[in-house]
Design an enzyme around this catalytic site. Structure first.
Site, PDB file in Angstrom:
ATOM      1  N   LYS A  92      14.500  46.004  13.007  1.00 11.50           N
ATOM      2  CA  LYS A  92      13.544  45.805  11.908  1.00 11.50           C
ATOM      3  C   LYS A  92      13.997  46.655  10.724  1.00 11.50           C
ATOM      4  O   LYS A  92      14.320  47.839  10.897  1.00 11.50           O
ATOM      5  CB  LYS A  92      12.142  46.210  12.353  1.00 11.50           C
ATOM      6  CG  LYS A  92      11.598  45.261  13.405  1.00 11.50           C
ATOM      7  CD  LYS A  92      10.141  45.458  13.664  1.00 11.50           C
ATOM      8  CE  LYS A  92       9.595  44.349  14.549  1.00 11.50           C
ATOM      9  NZ  LYS A  92      10.489  43.854  15.606  1.00 11.50           N
ATOM     10  N   ASP A 130      15.128  41.143  12.420  1.00  9.70           N
ATOM     11  CA  ASP A 130      13.802  40.564  12.682  1.00  9.70           C
ATOM     12  C   ASP A 130      13.056  40.375  11.363  1.00  9.70           C
ATOM     13  O   ASP A 130      13.356  41.040  10.372  1.00  9.70           O
ATOM     14  CB  ASP A 130      12.965  41.524  13.544  1.00  9.70           C
ATOM     15  CG  ASP A 130      13.396  41.524  15.007  1.00  9.70           C
ATOM     16  OD1 ASP A 130      14.138  40.621  15.425  1.00  9.70           O
ATOM     17  OD2 ASP A 130      12.969  42.451  15.727  1.00  9.70           O
ATOM     18  N   MET A 131      12.053  39.500  11.366  1.00  9.83           N
ATOM     19  CA  MET A 131      11.242  39.329  10.159  1.00  9.83           C
ATOM     20  C   MET A 131       9.886  40.002  10.383  1.00  9.83           C
ATOM     21  O   MET A 131       9.238  39.775  11.406  1.00  9.83           O
ATOM     22  CB  MET A 131      11.052  37.846   9.835  1.00  9.83           C
ATOM     23  CG  MET A 131      10.431  37.617   8.479  1.00  9.83           C
ATOM     24  SD  MET A 131      11.371  38.346   7.100  1.00  9.83           S
ATOM     25  CE  MET A 131      12.610  37.083   6.806  1.00  9.83           C
ATOM     26  N   GLN A 161       9.806  32.428   9.943  1.00  9.14           N
ATOM     27  CA  GLN A 161       8.528  32.209  10.641  1.00  9.14           C
ATOM     28  C   GLN A 161       7.894  30.895  10.167  1.00  9.14           C
ATOM     29  O   GLN A 161       7.686  30.717   8.962  1.00  9.14           O
ATOM     30  CB  GLN A 161       7.584  33.374  10.320  1.00  9.14           C
ATOM     31  CG  GLN A 161       8.110  34.732  10.767  1.00  9.14           C
ATOM     32  CD  GLN A 161       7.649  35.867   9.857  1.00  9.14           C
ATOM     33  OE1 GLN A 161       7.573  35.705   8.643  1.00  9.14           O
ATOM     34  NE2 GLN A 161       7.361  37.025  10.433  1.00  9.14           N
ATOM     35  N   ARG A 167      17.018  32.517  13.466  1.00 15.06           N
ATOM     36  CA  ARG A 167      16.129  32.400  14.633  1.00 15.06           C
ATOM     37  C   ARG A 167      14.790  31.897  14.081  1.00 15.06           C
ATOM     38  O   ARG A 167      14.246  32.492  13.152  1.00 15.06           O
ATOM     39  CB  ARG A 167      15.924  33.768  15.290  1.00 15.06           C
ATOM     40  CG  ARG A 167      14.801  33.757  16.346  1.00 15.06           C
ATOM     41  CD  ARG A 167      14.250  35.147  16.630  1.00 15.06           C
ATOM     42  NE  ARG A 167      15.207  35.990  17.283  1.00 15.06           N
ATOM     43  CZ  ARG A 167      15.180  37.340  17.204  1.00 15.06           C
ATOM     44  NH1 ARG A 167      14.257  37.952  16.468  1.00 15.06           N
ATOM     45  NH2 ARG A 167      16.082  38.059  17.828  1.00 15.06           N
ATOM     46  N   GLY A 207       5.687  33.371  14.114  1.00  8.66           N
ATOM     47  CA  GLY A 207       5.218  34.459  13.246  1.00  8.66           C
ATOM     48  C   GLY A 207       4.115  35.245  13.921  1.00  8.66           C
ATOM     49  O   GLY A 207       3.198  34.665  14.498  1.00  8.66           O
TER      50      GLY A 207
HETATM   51  P1  FDA Z   1       2.345  30.152  21.131  1.00  8.67           P
HETATM   52  O1  FDA Z   1       1.834  31.478  20.674  1.00  8.67           O
HETATM   53  O2  FDA Z   1       1.698  28.929  20.610  1.00  8.67           O
HETATM   54  O3  FDA Z   1       2.356  30.143  22.706  1.00  8.67           O
HETATM   55  C1  FDA Z   1       2.761  29.008  23.447  1.00  8.67           C
HETATM   56  C2  FDA Z   1       2.638  29.340  24.913  1.00  8.67           C
HETATM   57  O4  FDA Z   1       3.581  30.360  25.240  1.00  8.67           O
HETATM   58  C3  FDA Z   1       1.287  29.929  25.336  1.00  8.67           C
HETATM   59  O5  FDA Z   1       0.376  28.910  25.630  1.00  8.67           O
HETATM   60  C4  FDA Z   1       1.687  30.762  26.543  1.00  8.67           C
HETATM   61  O6  FDA Z   1       1.885  29.926  27.666  1.00  8.67           O
HETATM   62  C5  FDA Z   1       3.030  31.286  26.159  1.00  8.67           C
HETATM   63  N1  FDA Z   1       2.915  32.606  25.480  1.00  8.67           N
HETATM   64  C6  FDA Z   1       3.118  32.868  24.167  1.00  8.67           C
HETATM   65  N2  FDA Z   1       2.974  34.179  23.911  1.00  8.67           N
HETATM   66  C7  FDA Z   1       2.651  34.756  25.079  1.00  8.67           C
HETATM   67  C8  FDA Z   1       2.369  36.080  25.462  1.00  8.67           C
HETATM   68  N3  FDA Z   1       2.371  37.088  24.602  1.00  8.67           N
HETATM   69  N4  FDA Z   1       2.075  36.312  26.769  1.00  8.67           N
HETATM   70  C9  FDA Z   1       2.083  35.300  27.671  1.00  8.67           C
HETATM   71  N5  FDA Z   1       2.336  34.017  27.362  1.00  8.67           N
HETATM   72  C10 FDA Z   1       2.619  33.756  26.089  1.00  8.67           C
HETATM   73  N6  FDA Z   1       7.710  37.137  15.300  1.00  8.67           N
HETATM   74  C11 FDA Z   1       7.871  37.618  14.044  1.00  8.67           C
HETATM   75  O7  FDA Z   1       6.932  37.589  13.243  1.00  8.67           O
HETATM   76  N7  FDA Z   1       9.082  38.151  13.686  1.00  8.67           N
HETATM   77  C12 FDA Z   1      10.148  38.183  14.515  1.00  8.67           C
HETATM   78  O8  FDA Z   1      11.226  38.648  14.136  1.00  8.67           O
HETATM   79  C13 FDA Z   1       9.985  37.660  15.821  1.00  8.67           C
HETATM   80  N8  FDA Z   1      11.011  37.661  16.729  1.00  8.67           N
HETATM   81  C14 FDA Z   1      10.869  36.970  17.915  1.00  8.67           C
HETATM   82  C15 FDA Z   1      11.959  36.846  18.783  1.00  8.67           C
HETATM   83  C16 FDA Z   1      11.848  36.071  19.928  1.00  8.67           C
HETATM   84  C17 FDA Z   1      13.044  35.902  20.818  1.00  8.67           C
HETATM   85  C18 FDA Z   1      10.610  35.429  20.235  1.00  8.67           C
HETATM   86  C19 FDA Z   1      10.480  34.550  21.446  1.00  8.67           C
HETATM   87  C20 FDA Z   1       9.528  35.615  19.435  1.00  8.67           C
HETATM   88  C21 FDA Z   1       9.627  36.387  18.277  1.00  8.67           C
HETATM   89  N9  FDA Z   1       8.529  36.594  17.449  1.00  8.67           N
HETATM   90  C22 FDA Z   1       8.729  37.148  16.199  1.00  8.67           C
HETATM   91  C23 FDA Z   1       7.158  36.311  17.935  1.00  8.67           C
HETATM   92  C24 FDA Z   1       6.701  34.909  17.525  1.00  8.67           C
HETATM   93  O9  FDA Z   1       6.473  34.865  16.145  1.00  8.67           O
HETATM   94  C25 FDA Z   1       5.425  34.501  18.255  1.00  8.67           C
HETATM   95  O10 FDA Z   1       4.400  35.395  17.932  1.00  8.67           O
HETATM   96  C26 FDA Z   1       5.554  34.414  19.772  1.00  8.67           C
HETATM   97  O11 FDA Z   1       6.802  33.922  20.137  1.00  8.67           O
HETATM   98  C27 FDA Z   1       4.488  33.477  20.357  1.00  8.67           C
HETATM   99  O12 FDA Z   1       4.668  32.178  19.857  1.00  8.67           O
HETATM  100  P2  FDA Z   1       5.125  30.926  20.760  1.00  8.67           P
HETATM  101  O13 FDA Z   1       6.165  30.199  19.964  1.00  8.67           O
HETATM  102  O14 FDA Z   1       5.551  31.367  22.089  1.00  8.67           O
HETATM  103  O15 FDA Z   1       3.890  29.965  20.770  1.00  8.67           O
END
Ligand code: FDA
Length: 308
Positions: A98, A132-133, A164, A185, A189
């Site tokens: 970050k 990261d963002m 994001q 990536r 968000g």
């Molecule tokens: P969503 O939140 O809609 O979840 C879909 C499904 O995934 C849920 O129904 C559940 O099954 C599962 N799930 C999701 N989160 C979970 C949790 N915490 N515990 C258990 N199950 C969960 N954000 C950002 O603002 N800046 C960044 O740099 C990054 N970097 C980043 C790297 C990587 C590799 C990932 C995977 C994520 C990020 N993020 C991030 C976080 C991202 O913005 C987001 O908040 C999370 O990935 C959750 O979003 P989903 O796409 O999983 O979908």
């Protein structure tokens, strides 16, 4: 934004609660759900274990918003140590950082000098730095910095960014970044944003994710599809099959400890998967953002606490 989500995001910014949680033994124990440990050895062991299972990783030393240069330099040193380990042990791993942890809020271009040094180091050990963002006040400055870093011949292809899908501006950012061959990536968000900046409705965030994902798969440079959303992942798989995009041209990314079933399935189907593996004692804001994404995690943690 749901009430629970915004409550957990507000809690992630509560300083007193943070210092209480990070120093308590119960807090440390609970954090293990999303963080493999507090020491660099823990994250390296985790990366080795993942490599044995055909999964790559991106290593993150937890921390945000440093207030002086000495602190920023300490953060940088930790990242240099991680890159040394990646080189020595030939790990299939890179690092995520970050900018606020590297002194983005300080004057004098400190963060950019530090990150340039890390990107050079990543080049020397055949690795990569993902920036990261963070919250929207940092979006433009982050994009500008990554663009400048990527223009340096040695850094080119060794540094990438995160976009994001909840931000209204992201479609035009993706078009610019694709034009400059900067690896992106894509995630949904994780911060609290006003509705003039980010879509307040989750359906719009998801719909935008799919639109941006398609653009990246079509014309991005080795894009990373970062999500645990099964529906979105199925759409990605269907799209790459239809368009004959081979699995070596992109990767899926997920967070350590989340949807391990889905992780195993993607690897078994021959897709590339990288896990984001954080470590360190500054785990509290990261941990609270994970609870914000899925408040049901709180019940899971309480059940585990009662069992132990
Ligand atoms: P969503 O939140 O809609 O979840 C879909 C499904 O995934 C849920 O129904 C559940 O099954 C599962 N799930 C999701 N989160 C979970 C949790 N915490 N515990 C258990 N199950 C969960 N954000 C950002 O603002 N800046 C960044 O740099 C990054 N970097 C980043 C790297 C990587 C590799 C990932 C995977 C994520 C990020 N993020 C991030 C976080 C991202 O913005 C987001 O908040 C999370 O990935 C959750 O979003 P989903 O796409 O999983 O979908």
């Amino acid at each position: 934004m749901g009430i629970l989500r915004s409550t957990f995001i507000s809690l992630s910014e509560a300083r007193q609660l943070r210092s209480l949680a990070e120093s308590s033994s119960i807090g440390k124990k609970l954090s293990r759900r999303f963080v493999p440990g507090l020491e660099i050895e823990d994250v390296v062991a985790s990366a080795q274990d993942l490599n044995r299972r055909g999964i790559s990783s991106t290593l993150d030393s937890l921390g945000e918003n440093v207030s002086d240069e000495a602190h920023a330099q300490r953060s940088a040193k930790t990242y240099h140590t991680m890159l040394d380990k990646i080189g020595e042990l030939k790990l299939n791993a890179n690092v995520s950082l970050k900018l606020t942890q590297m002194g983005m809020d300080l004057k004098g271009g400190i963060a950019e000098r530090i990150v340039a040094g890390l990107v050079d180091h990543a080049h020397d050990v055949d690795s990569f730095v993902r920036v990261d963002m963070e919250g929207s006040p940092y979006t433009q400055a982050t994009i500008d910095m990554v663009r400048r870093l990527n223009q340096n011949a040695k850094s080119s292809g060794r540094v990438g960014i995160v976009i994001q899908s909840y931000l209204r501006r992201s479609e035009s950012d993706i078009e610019d970044l694709c034009g400059q061959s900067i690896p992106v990536r894509l995630c949904k968000g994780a911060y609290k944003e006003p509705s003039d900046v980010a879509f307040p409705d989750k359906h719009d965030v998801d719909r935008n994710y799919v639109r941006l994902m398609t653009k990246l798969l079509e014309s991005g440079t080795y894009p990373a599809i970062a999500s645990h959303d099964e529906r979105i992942i199925s759409q990605a798989v269907q799209y790459v099959k239809e368009q004959n995009i081979t699995p070596d041209r992109f990767e899926f990314q997920m967070l350590y400890g989340i949807r391990r079933d889905l992780q195993r399935r993607l690897v078994a189907e021959g897709y590339r998967l990288r896990l984001y593996v954080p470590y360190g004692d500054a785990w509290y804001p990261y941990f609270m953002r994970r609870l914000a994404e899925r408040p049901a995690n709180v019940l899971f943690l309480v059940r585990n606490l009662l069992k132990s």
